[in-house]
Motif scaffolding. Sequence first.
Motif, short mmCIF file in Angstrom:
data_model
loop_
_atom_site.label_atom_id
_atom_site.label_comp_id
_atom_site.label_asym_id
_atom_site.label_seq_id
_atom_site.Cartn_x
_atom_site.Cartn_y
_atom_site.Cartn_z
N MET A 1 -7.49 -4.40 -6.15
CA MET A 1 -6.54 -4.96 -7.11
C MET A 1 -5.84 -6.15 -6.48
O MET A 1 -5.69 -6.23 -5.26
N ASP A 2 -5.45 -7.09 -7.34
CA ASP A 2 -4.77 -8.28 -6.82
C ASP A 2 -3.42 -8.48 -7.50
O ASP A 2 -2.96 -9.61 -7.64
N GLY A 3 -2.78 -7.40 -7.87
CA GLY A 3 -1.44 -7.49 -8.43
C GLY A 3 -0.45 -7.98 -7.38
O GLY A 3 -0.59 -7.69 -6.18
N ASN B 1 0.83 -1.21 0.00
CA ASN B 1 0.00 0.00 0.00
C ASN B 1 0.86 1.26 0.00
O ASN B 1 0.52 2.27 0.59
N TRP B 2 2.00 1.18 -0.66
CA TRP B 2 2.91 2.33 -0.83
C TRP B 2 3.30 2.95 0.52
O TRP B 2 3.44 4.17 0.65
N THR B 3 3.52 2.11 1.52
CA THR B 3 3.83 2.60 2.87
C THR B 3 5.07 3.49 2.87
O THR B 3 5.06 4.59 3.44
N LEU B 4 6.16 3.03 2.25
CA LEU B 4 7.38 3.83 2.22
C LEU B 4 7.27 5.00 1.25
O LEU B 4 7.83 6.08 1.48
N GLU B 5 6.54 4.79 0.16
CA GLU B 5 6.42 5.86 -0.83
C GLU B 5 5.74 7.09 -0.23
O GLU B 5 6.05 8.23 -0.60
N ARG B 6 4.82 6.88 0.68
CA ARG B 6 4.10 7.98 1.31
C ARG B 6 5.05 8.92 2.06
O ARG B 6 4.74 10.09 2.27
N LYS C 1 -9.28 2.58 -4.10
CA LYS C 1 -10.16 3.69 -4.46
C LYS C 1 -9.48 5.04 -4.30
O LYS C 1 -9.72 5.97 -5.08
N ASN C 2 -8.61 5.17 -3.30
CA ASN C 2 -7.95 6.46 -3.05
C ASN C 2 -6.99 6.87 -4.16
O ASN C 2 -6.55 8.03 -4.19
N LEU D 1 -7.57 6.30 -7.57
CA LEU D 1 -8.25 6.36 -8.86
C LEU D 1 -8.84 7.74 -9.08
O LEU D 1 -9.25 8.42 -8.13
N PRO D 2 -8.96 8.19 -10.34
CA PRO D 2 -9.59 9.48 -10.63
C PRO D 2 -11.04 9.51 -10.15
O PRO D 2 -11.71 8.47 -10.06
N ARG D 3 -11.52 10.69 -9.87
CA ARG D 3 -12.87 10.82 -9.31
C ARG D 3 -13.94 10.57 -10.37
O ARG D 3 -15.04 10.12 -10.04
N THR D 4 -13.65 10.82 -11.62
CA THR D 4 -14.64 10.59 -12.67
C THR D 4 -15.03 9.13 -12.78
O THR D 4 -16.15 8.80 -13.17
N VAL D 5 -14.11 8.22 -12.44
CA VAL D 5 -14.41 6.79 -12.52
C VAL D 5 -14.86 6.24 -11.17
O VAL D 5 -14.95 5.03 -11.00
N GLY D 6 -15.11 7.13 -10.21
CA GLY D 6 -15.60 6.69 -8.91
C GLY D 6 -14.56 6.61 -7.82
O GLY D 6 -14.86 6.24 -6.70
N GLY D 7 -13.31 6.96 -8.14
CA GLY D 7 -12.27 6.98 -7.13
C GLY D 7 -12.32 8.25 -6.30
O GLY D 7 -13.13 9.14 -6.56
N SER D 8 -11.44 8.34 -5.33
CA SER D 8 -11.38 9.56 -4.50
C SER D 8 -10.14 10.38 -4.76
O SER D 8 -10.04 11.52 -4.35
N ASN D 9 -9.15 9.78 -5.47
CA ASN D 9 -7.93 10.49 -5.87
C ASN D 9 -7.33 11.29 -4.71
O ASN D 9 -6.96 12.45 -4.85
N VAL D 10 -7.22 10.64 -3.57
CA VAL D 10 -6.67 11.30 -2.39
C VAL D 10 -5.19 11.63 -2.58
O VAL D 10 -4.73 12.69 -2.20
N ALA D 11 -4.45 10.68 -3.18
CA ALA D 11 -3.01 10.87 -3.33
C ALA D 11 -2.60 10.65 -4.78
O ALA D 11 -3.26 9.92 -5.52
N GLN D 12 -1.53 11.33 -5.17
CA GLN D 12 -1.04 11.25 -6.54
C GLN D 12 0.48 11.47 -6.59
O GLN D 12 1.08 11.92 -5.61
N PRO D 13 1.10 11.13 -7.72
CA PRO D 13 2.53 11.42 -7.87
C PRO D 13 2.79 12.92 -7.70
O PRO D 13 1.98 13.76 -8.09
N SER D 14 3.94 13.24 -7.11
CA SER D 14 4.29 14.63 -6.85
C SER D 14 4.83 15.32 -8.10
O SER D 14 5.27 14.67 -9.05
#
Length: 560
Positions: free
Chosen positions: A385-387, A57-62, A268-269, A271-284
């Motif tokens: 996702m199950d990657g 869940n991108w723990t270190l990336e955060r 969900k956090n 994904l873009p909001r148009t597709v139903g996501g919340s887009n809380v975080a994104q690349p800087s």
Amino acid sequence: MKNIYLLLLLLSISSCAELDLNPLANASTENWYSSKKEYEISLADFYREYLWELDINWTLERMSDNWSQRQVVNSYASAGINSEWGVSSDFWRSTYKGISRANTIIKNLKENKANLTSQELVQFEAEARAFRAIFYGRLIFYYGDVPFYLDELAIDQAFNMGRTDSQMILQNVYRDFDYAIENLPVSYQGGRFDRITKGSALAFKARIALNLNDYQTAKTASEACMNLNQYSLHDDYQEYFLSKTKNSAETIFAIPRLASLNSTLKVKNFLPRTVGGSNVAQPSWDLFATYLCTDGKSIDKSELFDPKEPFNNRDPRLKATIAEFEEPFLGFIYDPRPASKKVLDISSGKMIKNKDTRSVDTYASYNGLSLKKGVDMDWIDDYLMDGDIVIMRYADVLLMYAEAKIELNELDSSVKNAMYLVRERAYNNSGLIAPEIHIESQEQIRRLLRMERRVELAWENRRVEDLIRWKLAEKALNRPIYGLLDPAALQSEVVDKGLWFWSDTPIIDTDGLPVFDHLLAKGTIKVLAQRAFDAQRQYLWPIPSKEIIINSNIIQNPGY
């Protein structure tokens, strides 16, 4: 099907980890380890997600400068961590659980109550020692000196144990790795990557050695991994990260996920909001500006870069990592411009409300960017996702080898070749030829290597370890997080003046870090949040306060 057996084992022992109530406590039982099956179940615990929390869940990336989350800053990137920090406490506890389990397995193998064959004894010990080496290697990187033990401990022993010199621990880490490397197979029947092999032990040894600035060991281990000829780069960079890509020859070690066995990640956090996501975080924006142009030059040095069309003429990994403006993404046109209040729904051909611009939705991306790396249509069915959780891949090994050689000042053709293999793969299927890599000096190629690592491994939980190893965290994490002006000002001060997306080109400094000060001075961007990093203490993590309270022999790291 190759991953189902391991996942079934993992799920079957979901309660076993709870036996380790104290990180240093005895985790064995009187009647366990009496059959081969019981050893296999115990070894399978090393592949459970709780032992790899930093990689999930991108723990270190955060914590890094690759991450932007509206106006929120991660506690590590805001100098807000202390001895109660949950990430540190969870990592400490889980890692010592893994070490206790490894010690218990190794001890019981010596007694051989299960009457295992000599081959099975060696195989199981090699697996357990490989994981013990990984766990101790990670602990000394993050904490320095830590409690060290190679046997089962009674509670009173655990509570009286102090910290052992990290260099002494490192030598045992190397001994464990060497035993594992000598005795683990190169591959398993069926070619599974999800069980530790000779190659993965070599790769982890290289990573730990590099993180601890032992460049000679890192070079030797990574080169030996390369010379196994077991791994190769996946042909398509973007495809490699999709959930459907399983058992790639690039993957050296991963924890498998399968939706059919309820092993998934909520997305969900992201994904873009148009597709139903919340887009809380994104690349800087810091990450966005780091990708080179197709002539091999940084954006501030290349004549190909246009700040108004920032995706054009860039390294193909950019468009594979960040959703391009005004282009299809997940069935819609992605467009964060304030005037684009409607966008095309590609499947229906209709224009619909554009929730990915803040002029329509207040919580749309604050910097206009949206994650694309690893994202596919599977994500939007149920926001799961199950990657596979890829923890080690071949591109990382190639770049570790190049970095170790650079730091040893061995600037030969093998450095260029390793770096170019990674860069060239990114250009596959692009119709373009990857720009050559030139070595002019140690400083120049070091800077280029660091930028290459950043874009190749973006959002793979590697950035924080790199910043710590390079002692660049105090610089990178003391810079602001930038984003777009609020919608009305963005329209009047940027879009209406023909200055979308950036009003000028960011500068890339001598360490390969982007600088946006002049854009801020023009009033065309804003500070979303301020990072802060305390170099006097944060290069080591705090030992959890609970450990110090119950054991006065454990001394806290400075500054906590």
